[in-house]
Design a protein around this motif. Structure first.
Motif, PDB file in Angstrom:
ATOM      1  N   PHE A  20       0.874  -1.170   0.000  1.00 14.40           N
ATOM      2  CA  PHE A  20       0.000   0.000   0.000  1.00 14.40           C
ATOM      3  C   PHE A  20       0.911   1.219   0.000  1.00 14.40           C
ATOM      4  O   PHE A  20       1.753   1.364   0.892  1.00 14.40           O
ATOM      5  N   SER A  21       0.770   2.085  -0.965  1.00 18.53           N
ATOM      6  CA  SER A  21       1.681   3.217  -1.115  1.00 18.53           C
ATOM      7  C   SER A  21       1.150   4.450  -0.396  1.00 18.53           C
ATOM      8  O   SER A  21      -0.018   4.821  -0.554  1.00 18.53           O
ATOM      9  N   LEU A  22       2.022   5.074   0.381  1.00 14.77           N
ATOM     10  CA  LEU A  22       1.731   6.362   1.001  1.00 14.77           C
ATOM     11  C   LEU A  22       2.497   7.435   0.249  1.00 14.77           C
ATOM     12  O   LEU A  22       3.713   7.338   0.087  1.00 14.77           O
ATOM     13  N   GLU A  23       1.811   8.436  -0.219  1.00 17.63           N
ATOM     14  CA  GLU A  23       2.450   9.498  -0.986  1.00 17.63           C
ATOM     15  C   GLU A  23       3.552  10.158  -0.164  1.00 17.63           C
ATOM     16  O   GLU A  23       3.360  10.523   0.997  1.00 17.63           O
ATOM     17  N   GLY A  24       4.735  10.243  -0.771  1.00 17.75           N
ATOM     18  CA  GLY A  24       5.851  10.901  -0.103  1.00 17.75           C
ATOM     19  C   GLY A  24       6.659  10.013   0.809  1.00 17.75           C
ATOM     20  O   GLY A  24       7.633  10.473   1.422  1.00 17.75           O
ATOM     21  N   GLU A  25       6.282   8.728   0.908  1.00 11.32           N
ATOM     22  CA  GLU A  25       7.010   7.801   1.785  1.00 11.32           C
ATOM     23  C   GLU A  25       7.574   6.648   0.970  1.00 11.32           C
ATOM     24  O   GLU A  25       6.974   6.218  -0.023  1.00 11.32           O
ATOM     25  N   PRO A  26       8.742   6.105   1.365  1.00 13.89           N
ATOM     26  CA  PRO A  26       9.285   4.923   0.675  1.00 13.89           C
ATOM     27  C   PRO A  26       8.437   3.688   0.982  1.00 13.89           C
ATOM     28  O   PRO A  26       7.559   3.724   1.848  1.00 13.89           O
ATOM     29  N   ILE A  27       8.725   2.584   0.269  1.00 13.62           N
ATOM     30  CA  ILE A  27       7.899   1.390   0.450  1.00 13.62           C
ATOM     31  C   ILE A  27       8.220   0.632   1.738  1.00 13.62           C
ATOM     32  O   ILE A  27       7.433  -0.212   2.159  1.00 13.62           O
ATOM     33  N   ASP A  28       9.368   0.931   2.367  1.00 12.29           N
ATOM     34  CA  ASP A  28       9.798   0.109   3.499  1.00 12.29           C
ATOM     35  C   ASP A  28       9.841   0.853   4.822  1.00 12.29           C
ATOM     36  O   ASP A  28      10.382   0.345   5.813  1.00 12.29           O
ATOM     37  N   SER A  29       9.264   2.058   4.870  1.00 14.96           N
ATOM     38  CA  SER A  29       9.332   2.822   6.124  1.00 14.96           C
ATOM     39  C   SER A  29       8.374   4.009   6.077  1.00 14.96           C
ATOM     40  O   SER A  29       7.808   4.335   5.043  1.00 14.96           O
ATOM     41  N   ILE A  30       8.210   4.620   7.250  1.00 16.42           N
ATOM     42  CA  ILE A  30       7.531   5.914   7.368  1.00 16.42           C
ATOM     43  C   ILE A  30       8.538   6.853   8.006  1.00 16.42           C
ATOM     44  O   ILE A  30       9.197   6.497   8.996  1.00 16.42           O
ATOM     45  N   SER A  31       8.700   8.023   7.452  1.00 13.06           N
ATOM     46  CA  SER A  31       9.826   8.895   7.790  1.00 13.06           C
ATOM     47  C   SER A  31       9.975   9.165   9.278  1.00 13.06           C
ATOM     48  O   SER A  31      11.091   9.277   9.784  1.00 13.06           O
ATOM     49  N   TYR A  32       8.888   9.272  10.005  1.00 13.20           N
ATOM     50  CA  TYR A  32       8.981   9.627  11.416  1.00 13.20           C
ATOM     51  C   TYR A  32       8.874   8.415  12.356  1.00 13.20           C
ATOM     52  O   TYR A  32       8.775   8.580  13.571  1.00 13.20           O
ATOM     53  N   LEU A  33       8.908   7.216  11.789  1.00 10.34           N
ATOM     54  CA  LEU A  33       8.934   5.992  12.597  1.00 10.34           C
ATOM     55  C   LEU A  33      10.286   5.317  12.427  1.00 10.34           C
ATOM     56  O   LEU A  33      10.681   4.981  11.305  1.00 10.34           O
ATOM     57  N   LYS A  34      11.007   5.103  13.499  1.00  6.50           N
ATOM     58  CA  LYS A  34      12.317   4.471  13.421  1.00  6.50           C
ATOM     59  C   LYS A  34      12.170   2.985  13.079  1.00  6.50           C
ATOM     60  O   LYS A  34      11.334   2.295  13.625  1.00  6.50           O
ATOM     61  N   GLY A  35      12.993   2.534  12.133  1.00  3.41           N
ATOM     62  CA  GLY A  35      12.972   1.123  11.766  1.00  3.41           C
ATOM     63  C   GLY A  35      12.028   0.839  10.609  1.00  3.41           C
ATOM     64  O   GLY A  35      11.312   1.723  10.125  1.00  3.41           O
ATOM     65  N   PRO A  36      12.011  -0.416  10.147  1.00  6.86           N
ATOM     66  CA  PRO A  36      11.189  -0.773   8.985  1.00  6.86           C
ATOM     67  C   PRO A  36       9.701  -0.769   9.293  1.00  6.86           C
ATOM     68  O   PRO A  36       9.273  -1.061  10.412  1.00  6.86           O
TER      69      PRO A  36
END
Length: 380
Positions: free
Chosen positions: A100-116
């Protein structure tokens, strides 16, 4: 922390990670989506059901839902990264859960969450386990033409694992196919991938479409957190045979039996082919009658016999072979797929006209039964 559906089923580090995710959303001022519930703990960590936040308007789209999966220690992070890599290999495959793609985020993480962080599509019709429980409550055999189509979905998953498509982002979803042989008659080597956790809880029920799933819903496999690739060259070709056995077990569950991995769980089983009668030892012994060690009441034994008497002998034979105790007696994946495809395309409802439950084999009846079993067990 808010009280989410399912939160009471997890403990310890998993619960701590849910609090961590909730806190990170609050600190980042996340307004795009919210936690809708806790699905539970898997081999790679804790899974949350998420919902996009949408203001109602005459032109607004339905709220999108997705799954967010997080690890809660170093070991689980390694498993989750591995699972993300596997999901990427299956990008565009119809019978494997997709990102599921989140605009502006990579496929393996969320920018403000540490870790995968693994984000995958939400598939809302429940698990195969739930359908099997409802089938048991219903008490009648599933139509053979439904079983063949579910078997084909399982075969498509096996194809995906043996020959991952590894398509680029944005690729249109397609049904998996066995690669064609080259000019020398050789197919690409199979990937020696063991799923590691193939069971009826890790297969979800998708939607209908206009292709192979016009009246029987698509099945979709999830959870590659326990998956591995066999590196031992002396075991080449074995991964597909192991996965085939697990799919055979799932088919046995759908038909109305189960595998008992004990001395009493297998038996010599006979079946007919064009070459004549064959006998192999198989874990599918419930197809010849409920194992006496279950100590089932007479009514259950009679109900089971009713299901087995209605079973297509060709389907029985394939499940027996998939569950052969000796790996060499299990079919090759290419041959299995070819035979299941042939039965799906070649057997119309009229083929089963003489069966006791033959009236359930029409397209419309199969569709009705499938639909009603997804919601309740009252269909007749």
């Amino acid at each position: 922390m808010a009280s989410y559906p399912g939160i009471e089923k997890i403990r310890g580090d998993a619960l701590k990670e849910v609090k961590n995710v909730e806190s990170a959303f609050q600190k980042a001022g996340e307004k795009r989506f919210k936690i809708k519930g806790v699905l539970g703990e898997g081999t790679g960590g804790v899974a949350l059901k998420m919902a996009m936040i949408s203001k109602p308007s005459p032109t607004s789209q339905p709220v999108q839902e997705f799954i967010l999966k997080r690890a809660y220690n170093t070991e689980q992070e390694a498993k989750l990264r591995k699972e993300i890599a596997f999901v990427q290999r299956f990008r565009g495959d119809m019978h494997v859960a997709q990102f599921f793609s989140l605009e502006g985020e990579p496929i393996d993480s969320i920018s403000y969450l540490k870790g995968p962080t693994l984000l995958t599509e939400w598939i809302g019709n429940g698990t195969l386990k739930e359908l099997i429980v409802k089938r048991a409550d219903w008490g009648k055999p599933l139509p053979n033409r439904m079983l063949w189509r579910l078997f084909l979905c399982l075969c498509r998953m096996l194809i995906a694992m043996a020959w991952p498509s590894d398509r680029p982002p944005g690729t249109k979803r397609e049904s998996e196919r066995v690669p064609s042989p080259n000019e020398n008659g050789k197919r690409p080597d199979k990937l020696e991938l063991h799923h590691g956790d193939l069971n009826i809880q890790n297969i979800l029920i998708g939607n209908l479409d206009l292709s192979e799933h016009a009246f029987v819903n698509t099945l979709i496999i999830i959870d590659f957190g326990a998956s591995s690739i066999e590196e031992d060259e002396t075991k080449a070709g074995q991964a597909a045979k192991v996965n085939i056995s697990k799919m055979g077990e799932i088919m046995l569950n759908l038909i109305g039996g189960r595998v008992m991995k004990s001395a009493a769980g297998s038996s010599n089983m006979n079946f007919i082919t064009v070459e004549g009668q064959n006998t192999i030892r198989s874990w599918a012994r419930d197809l010849d009658g409920l194992n006496p060690v279950y100590k089932a009441p007479a009514s259950t034994v009679a109900e089971h016999k009713d299901r087995m008497d209605n079973l297509d002998p060709d389907l029985r034979r394939l499940v027996i072979r998939c569950l052969a105790t000796a790996m060499n007696n299990r079919p090759e994946l290419e041959d299995l797929v070819e035979e299941v495809e042939r039965n799906v395309s070649g057997k119309a409802a009229t083929y089963y006209a003489s069966y006791r439950y033959g009236s359930n084999e029409t397209n419309s009846e199969v569709a009705r039964i499938m639909k009603e079993l997804l919601h309740d067990a009252t269909t007749s």
